[in-house]
Write a protein that holds these residues in place. Structure first.
Motif, PDB file in Angstrom:
ATOM      1  N   CYS A   1       0.847  -1.188   0.000  1.00 45.56           N
ATOM      2  CA  CYS A   1       0.000   0.000   0.000  1.00 45.56           C
ATOM      3  C   CYS A   1       0.889   1.248   0.000  1.00 45.56           C
ATOM      4  O   CYS A   1       1.761   1.387   0.859  1.00 45.56           O
ATOM      5  N   PRO A   2       0.703   2.177  -0.948  1.00 46.85           N
ATOM      6  CA  PRO A   2       1.551   3.372  -0.977  1.00 46.85           C
ATOM      7  C   PRO A   2       1.377   4.256   0.249  1.00 46.85           C
ATOM      8  O   PRO A   2       2.258   5.010   0.602  1.00 46.85           O
ATOM      9  N   ALA A   3       0.241   4.162   0.909  1.00 47.08           N
ATOM     10  CA  ALA A   3       0.008   4.979   2.094  1.00 47.08           C
ATOM     11  C   ALA A   3       0.477   4.277   3.359  1.00 47.08           C
ATOM     12  O   ALA A   3       0.303   4.788   4.465  1.00 47.08           O
ATOM     13  N   CYS A   4       1.082   3.124   3.217  1.00 44.74           N
ATOM     14  CA  CYS A   4       1.529   2.325   4.360  1.00 44.74           C
ATOM     15  C   CYS A   4       2.634   3.060   5.131  1.00 44.74           C
ATOM     16  O   CYS A   4       3.518   3.675   4.536  1.00 44.74           O
ATOM     17  N   ASP A   5       2.596   2.986   6.459  1.00 42.52           N
ATOM     18  CA  ASP A   5       3.584   3.652   7.311  1.00 42.52           C
ATOM     19  C   ASP A   5       4.992   3.125   7.058  1.00 42.52           C
ATOM     20  O   ASP A   5       5.950   3.883   7.055  1.00 42.52           O
ATOM     21  N   VAL A   6       5.105   1.841   6.850  1.00 41.16           N
ATOM     22  CA  VAL A   6       6.426   1.236   6.659  1.00 41.16           C
ATOM     23  C   VAL A   6       7.079   1.801   5.404  1.00 41.16           C
ATOM     24  O   VAL A   6       8.255   2.156   5.403  1.00 41.16           O
ATOM     25  N   MET A   7       6.314   1.922   4.358  1.00 39.57           N
ATOM     26  CA  MET A   7       6.858   2.452   3.110  1.00 39.57           C
ATOM     27  C   MET A   7       7.234   3.927   3.270  1.00 39.57           C
ATOM     28  O   MET A   7       8.273   4.371   2.785  1.00 39.57           O
ATOM     29  N   GLY A   8       6.389   4.687   3.952  1.00 40.18           N
ATOM     30  CA  GLY A   8       6.681   6.106   4.181  1.00 40.18           C
ATOM     31  C   GLY A   8       7.933   6.295   5.019  1.00 40.18           C
ATOM     32  O   GLY A   8       8.770   7.152   4.727  1.00 40.18           O
ATOM     33  N   GLU A   9       8.086   5.476   6.053  1.00 45.14           N
ATOM     34  CA  GLU A   9       9.280   5.565   6.906  1.00 45.14           C
ATOM     35  C   GLU A   9      10.532   5.204   6.116  1.00 45.14           C
ATOM     36  O   GLU A   9      11.574   5.847   6.263  1.00 45.14           O
ATOM     37  N   ALA A  10      10.424   4.180   5.282  1.00 40.60           N
ATOM     38  CA  ALA A  10      11.572   3.777   4.468  1.00 40.60           C
ATOM     39  C   ALA A  10      11.963   4.893   3.502  1.00 40.60           C
ATOM     40  O   ALA A  10      13.145   5.167   3.294  1.00 40.60           O
ATOM     41  N   LYS A  11      10.957   5.557   2.931  1.00 40.50           N
ATOM     42  CA  LYS A  11      11.231   6.653   1.997  1.00 40.50           C
ATOM     43  C   LYS A  11      11.905   7.819   2.722  1.00 40.50           C
ATOM     44  O   LYS A  11      12.873   8.396   2.224  1.00 40.50           O
ATOM     45  N   GLU A  12      11.411   8.170   3.926  1.00 40.35           N
ATOM     46  CA  GLU A  12      12.016   9.252   4.714  1.00 40.35           C
ATOM     47  C   GLU A  12      13.449   8.909   5.091  1.00 40.35           C
ATOM     48  O   GLU A  12      14.337   9.765   5.031  1.00 40.35           O
ATOM     49  N   GLU A  13      13.659   7.670   5.489  1.00 40.37           N
ATOM     50  CA  GLU A  13      15.009   7.241   5.880  1.00 40.37           C
ATOM     51  C   GLU A  13      15.966   7.333   4.690  1.00 40.37           C
ATOM     52  O   GLU A  13      17.109   7.781   4.826  1.00 40.37           O
TER      53      GLU A  13
END
Length: 190
Positions: free
Chosen positions: A44-56
């Motif tokens: 899911c593009p709105a998934c927290d895990v994906m967002g955190e990985a992108k920020e990192e």
């Protein structure tokens, strides 16, 4: 009791073996592109895990960029002032040439000698100027504590208050950085 346990364990092992055989028979072979497409569909593009990985990842890229800029700045600084220690070691030679000129200036018998020393001094100054060394301060200039070191005060009527009355020792600046402050007497009018 141990007989019942053995039978139960054997039945479980057989069940696991059967399921493993069935799973290997039902295996689907996917190309790498198909596997990536399936992964994209299920994440899911709105998934927290994906967002955190992108920020990192963005933070890591920013840190790498900052390190690159800092190293470039430090390298430029090193190149700019690489000659500082050598040029500061040559300053006493300039001082001695100035002293020789000051002491022999009014001696008529040493006129050719004075001219030779003066030419040598000018060549020396031209050479170090190519590397960014400049002399600072002369009588009449305004006293600046960033470039001048006050050795005392004098009273000279035709100079403004707070100006340099006399040069005791020349100061030098290398590309804006003070190598040696000029030692001066400051004009103080009462």
């Amino acid at each position: 009791m141990s007989g019942k346990k053995d039978k139960v364990e054997m039945a479980e092992e057989e069940s696991i073996a059967t399921k493993t055989e069935e799973a290997s028979e039902n295996e689907i072979s996917l190309s790498e592109e198909e596997l990536k497409a399936l992964c994209r569909e299920h994440v899911c593009p709105a998934c927290d895990v994906m967002g955190e990985a992108k920020e990192e990842r963005l933070r890591a890229l920013a840190d790498a960029e900052n390190v690159k800029k800092r190293l470039a700045r430090e390298t430029d600084e090193l190149k700019k002032f690489a000659a500082e220690s050598i040029l500061s070691d040559l300053l006493p030679i300039l001082d001695n040439l100035d002293l020789a000129l000051d002491h022999a200036q009014n001696l008529e018998a040493c006129k050719d000698f004075v001219m030779g020393v003066d030419m040598t001094r000018k060549m020396f100054l031209d050479t170090v100027a190519k590397h960014g060394l400049e002399s600072v301060g002369k009588a009449g200039d305004e006293f600046d504590p960033n470039f001048h070191e006050a050795m005392g005060v004098e009273q000279v009527a035709d100079l403004p208050d707070g100006s340099i009355a006399q040069m005791m020792q020349r100061g030098y600046v290398l590309k804006g950085r003070v190598i040696r402050p000029a030692k001066v007497m400051v004009n103080k009018l009462d």
